[in-house]
Design a protein around this motif. Structure first.
Motif, PDB file in Angstrom:
ATOM      1  N   GLY A   1       0.826  -1.201   0.000  1.00 15.99           N
ATOM      2  CA  GLY A   1       0.000   0.000   0.000  1.00 15.99           C
ATOM      3  C   GLY A   1       0.862   1.253   0.000  1.00 15.99           C
ATOM      4  O   GLY A   1       2.094   1.194  -0.069  1.00 15.99           O
ATOM      5  N   ALA A   2       0.228   2.383   0.115  1.00 21.62           N
ATOM      6  CA  ALA A   2       0.919   3.677   0.006  1.00 21.62           C
ATOM      7  C   ALA A   2       1.851   3.962   1.176  1.00 21.62           C
ATOM      8  O   ALA A   2       2.831   4.681   1.025  1.00 21.62           O
ATOM      9  CB  ALA A   2      -0.116   4.796  -0.119  1.00 21.62           C
ATOM     10  N   HIS A   3       1.576   3.401   2.348  1.00 25.43           N
ATOM     11  CA  HIS A   3       2.365   3.733   3.535  1.00 25.43           C
ATOM     12  C   HIS A   3       2.936   2.507   4.241  1.00 25.43           C
ATOM     13  O   HIS A   3       3.264   2.565   5.424  1.00 25.43           O
ATOM     14  CB  HIS A   3       1.522   4.554   4.516  1.00 25.43           C
ATOM     15  CG  HIS A   3       0.993   5.811   3.904  1.00 25.43           C
ATOM     16  ND1 HIS A   3       1.792   6.906   3.639  1.00 25.43           N
ATOM     17  CD2 HIS A   3      -0.240   6.133   3.454  1.00 25.43           C
ATOM     18  CE1 HIS A   3       1.062   7.848   3.072  1.00 25.43           C
ATOM     19  NE2 HIS A   3      -0.171   7.405   2.950  1.00 25.43           N
ATOM     20  N   GLY A   4       3.021   1.395   3.531  1.00 22.46           N
ATOM     21  CA  GLY A   4       3.636   0.200   4.091  1.00 22.46           C
ATOM     22  C   GLY A   4       2.724  -0.678   4.926  1.00 22.46           C
ATOM     23  O   GLY A   4       3.184  -1.631   5.536  1.00 22.46           O
ATOM     24  N   VAL A   5       1.455  -0.374   4.975  1.00 24.87           N
ATOM     25  CA  VAL A   5       0.514  -1.170   5.778  1.00 24.87           C
ATOM     26  C   VAL A   5      -0.729  -1.527   4.965  1.00 24.87           C
ATOM     27  O   VAL A   5      -1.851  -1.458   5.458  1.00 24.87           O
ATOM     28  CB  VAL A   5       0.133  -0.444   7.096  1.00 24.87           C
ATOM     29  CG1 VAL A   5       1.287  -0.412   8.055  1.00 24.87           C
ATOM     30  CG2 VAL A   5      -0.367   0.971   6.826  1.00 24.87           C
ATOM     31  N   GLY A   6      -0.510  -1.937   3.725  1.00 26.91           N
ATOM     32  CA  GLY A   6      -1.616  -2.232   2.811  1.00 26.91           C
ATOM     33  C   GLY A   6      -2.576  -3.290   3.314  1.00 26.91           C
ATOM     34  O   GLY A   6      -3.761  -3.239   3.027  1.00 26.91           O
ATOM     35  N   GLY A   7      -2.089  -4.262   4.071  1.00 28.03           N
ATOM     36  CA  GLY A   7      -2.955  -5.321   4.579  1.00 28.03           C
ATOM     37  C   GLY A   7      -3.386  -5.104   6.008  1.00 28.03           C
ATOM     38  O   GLY A   7      -3.929  -6.015   6.642  1.00 28.03           O
ATOM     39  N   GLU A   8      -3.175  -3.913   6.535  1.00 23.38           N
ATOM     40  CA  GLU A   8      -3.449  -3.649   7.951  1.00 23.38           C
ATOM     41  C   GLU A   8      -4.921  -3.852   8.280  1.00 23.38           C
ATOM     42  O   GLU A   8      -5.795  -3.294   7.631  1.00 23.38           O
ATOM     43  CB  GLU A   8      -3.040  -2.222   8.310  1.00 23.38           C
ATOM     44  CG  GLU A   8      -3.117  -1.925   9.784  1.00 23.38           C
ATOM     45  CD  GLU A   8      -2.203  -2.805  10.614  1.00 23.38           C
ATOM     46  OE1 GLU A   8      -2.700  -3.404  11.590  1.00 23.38           O
ATOM     47  OE2 GLU A   8      -1.017  -2.908  10.305  1.00 23.38           O
ATOM     48  N   LEU A   9      -5.165  -4.669   9.294  1.00 28.33           N
ATOM     49  CA  LEU A   9      -6.529  -4.976   9.725  1.00 28.33           C
ATOM     50  C   LEU A   9      -6.843  -4.399  11.097  1.00 28.33           C
ATOM     51  O   LEU A   9      -7.969  -4.474  11.553  1.00 28.33           O
ATOM     52  CB  LEU A   9      -6.713  -6.508   9.806  1.00 28.33           C
ATOM     53  CG  LEU A   9      -6.414  -7.283   8.543  1.00 28.33           C
ATOM     54  CD1 LEU A   9      -6.443  -8.771   8.825  1.00 28.33           C
ATOM     55  CD2 LEU A   9      -7.421  -6.927   7.469  1.00 28.33           C
ATOM     56  N   GLY A  10      -5.857  -3.857  11.759  1.00 23.71           N
ATOM     57  CA  GLY A  10      -5.958  -3.530  13.176  1.00 23.71           C
ATOM     58  C   GLY A  10      -6.802  -2.352  13.560  1.00 23.71           C
ATOM     59  O   GLY A  10      -7.111  -2.198  14.727  1.00 23.71           O
ATOM     60  N   HIS A  11      -7.184  -1.509  12.627  1.00 20.61           N
ATOM     61  CA  HIS A  11      -7.974  -0.354  13.028  1.00 20.61           C
ATOM     62  C   HIS A  11      -9.232  -0.196  12.192  1.00 20.61           C
ATOM     63  O   HIS A  11      -9.545   0.870  11.694  1.00 20.61           O
ATOM     64  CB  HIS A  11      -7.117   0.910  13.022  1.00 20.61           C
ATOM     65  CG  HIS A  11      -6.219   0.959  14.203  1.00 20.61           C
ATOM     66  ND1 HIS A  11      -4.969   0.394  14.191  1.00 20.61           N
ATOM     67  CD2 HIS A  11      -6.411   1.414  15.454  1.00 20.61           C
ATOM     68  CE1 HIS A  11      -4.419   0.535  15.374  1.00 20.61           C
ATOM     69  NE2 HIS A  11      -5.275   1.150  16.159  1.00 20.61           N
ATOM     70  N   ILE A  12      -9.937  -1.313  12.073  1.00 20.72           N
ATOM     71  CA  ILE A  12     -11.256  -1.271  11.468  1.00 20.72           C
ATOM     72  C   ILE A  12     -12.192  -0.814  12.579  1.00 20.72           C
ATOM     73  O   ILE A  12     -12.277  -1.432  13.628  1.00 20.72           O
ATOM     74  CB  ILE A  12     -11.665  -2.660  10.931  1.00 20.72           C
ATOM     75  CG1 ILE A  12     -10.690  -3.094   9.829  1.00 20.72           C
ATOM     76  CG2 ILE A  12     -13.104  -2.635  10.432  1.00 20.72           C
ATOM     77  CD1 ILE A  12     -10.872  -4.534   9.393  1.00 20.72           C
ATOM     78  N   GLU A  13     -12.868   0.293  12.368  1.00 24.43           N
ATOM     79  CA  GLU A  13     -13.686   0.873  13.427  1.00 24.43           C
ATOM     80  C   GLU A  13     -14.914   0.020  13.715  1.00 24.43           C
ATOM     81  O   GLU A  13     -15.631  -0.394  12.821  1.00 24.43           O
ATOM     82  CB  GLU A  13     -14.132   2.280  13.036  1.00 24.43           C
ATOM     83  CG  GLU A  13     -14.850   2.988  14.166  1.00 24.43           C
ATOM     84  CD  GLU A  13     -15.155   4.431  13.842  1.00 24.43           C
ATOM     85  OE1 GLU A  13     -16.136   4.947  14.377  1.00 24.43           O
ATOM     86  OE2 GLU A  13     -14.419   5.036  13.054  1.00 24.43           O
ATOM     87  N   ILE A  14     -15.110  -0.236  14.994  1.00 29.12           N
ATOM     88  CA  ILE A  14     -16.282  -0.971  15.466  1.00 29.12           C
ATOM     89  C   ILE A  14     -16.991  -0.066  16.458  1.00 29.12           C
ATOM     90  O   ILE A  14     -16.377   0.434  17.384  1.00 29.12           O
ATOM     91  CB  ILE A  14     -15.887  -2.302  16.128  1.00 29.12           C
ATOM     92  CG1 ILE A  14     -15.161  -3.188  15.114  1.00 29.12           C
ATOM     93  CG2 ILE A  14     -17.105  -2.991  16.725  1.00 29.12           C
ATOM     94  CD1 ILE A  14     -14.548  -4.434  15.704  1.00 29.12           C
TER      95      ILE A  14
END
Length: 171
Positions: free
Chosen positions: A149-162
């Motif tokens: 991704g654009a900032h090195g965390v393209g697959g980041e799942l950790g901050h999906i808002e709930i």
């Protein structure tokens, strides 16, 4: 040639001395102690590197998997919520503890690369890895290439808002 891999987490710093074939030769882990601040955490990473380097003269470098957004070109961790790192020059801080080459990347991306090269994703063209620890992360390999991704965390799942209005916000 052997290498040192560091998994920097909000709770523990885990390290391993590994062969070029991905064989774990030695492991060491200590509490992160985020409460001591970024420089002290870097010192604790240095302790793990030193422990894994004892008796080794064939260590080619150190790879540090850090949660959040890190930039390998500069060695700076732009933001790591659970570590309280904001624009922290981790590579420079580690230079006080080792002369080995140091590479920095997102921890979940590093885990995905490890699984794709040496683990359960070996031989697969695409792999998804979910990391669970103090935080939640994700790394994605598509057609044999890491999706950064654009900032090195393209697959980041950790901050999906709930939505949880009765709970404290995460860091």
């Amino acid at each position: 040639m052997n290498y040192i891999g560091i998994d920097l987490g909000g709770t523990n710093i885990k390290g391993a001395l590994v062969s070029a074939k991905g064989e774990i030769l030695k492991e060491h882990s200590i509490p992160t102690r985020v409460d001591l601040g970024p420089e002290a955490v870097a010192g604790r990473i240095g302790q793990v590197i030193a422990q894994l380097s004892i008796g080794e003269d064939t260590v080619g470098g150190v790879g540090v998997g850090c949660p959040g957004t890190g930039d390998d070109a500069s060695g700076i961790v732009r933001f790591a919520a659970n570590l309280n790192f904001v624009n922290f020059d981790l590579r420079s801080a580690l230079r006080a503890h080792t002369a080995l080459p140091i590479h920095l990347g997102n921890d979940a991306n590093a885990a995905a690369l490890g699984e794709a090269l040496f683990g359960c994703g070996r031989g697969a063209e695409s792999t998804i890895v979910v990391t669970l620890g103090t935080g939640i992360g994700g790394g994605v390999i598509v057609d044999g290439r890491l999706l950064t991704g654009a900032h090195g965390v393209g697959g980041e799942l950790g901050h999906i808002e709930i939505s949880a209005p009765d709970k404290a916000p995460c860091t």
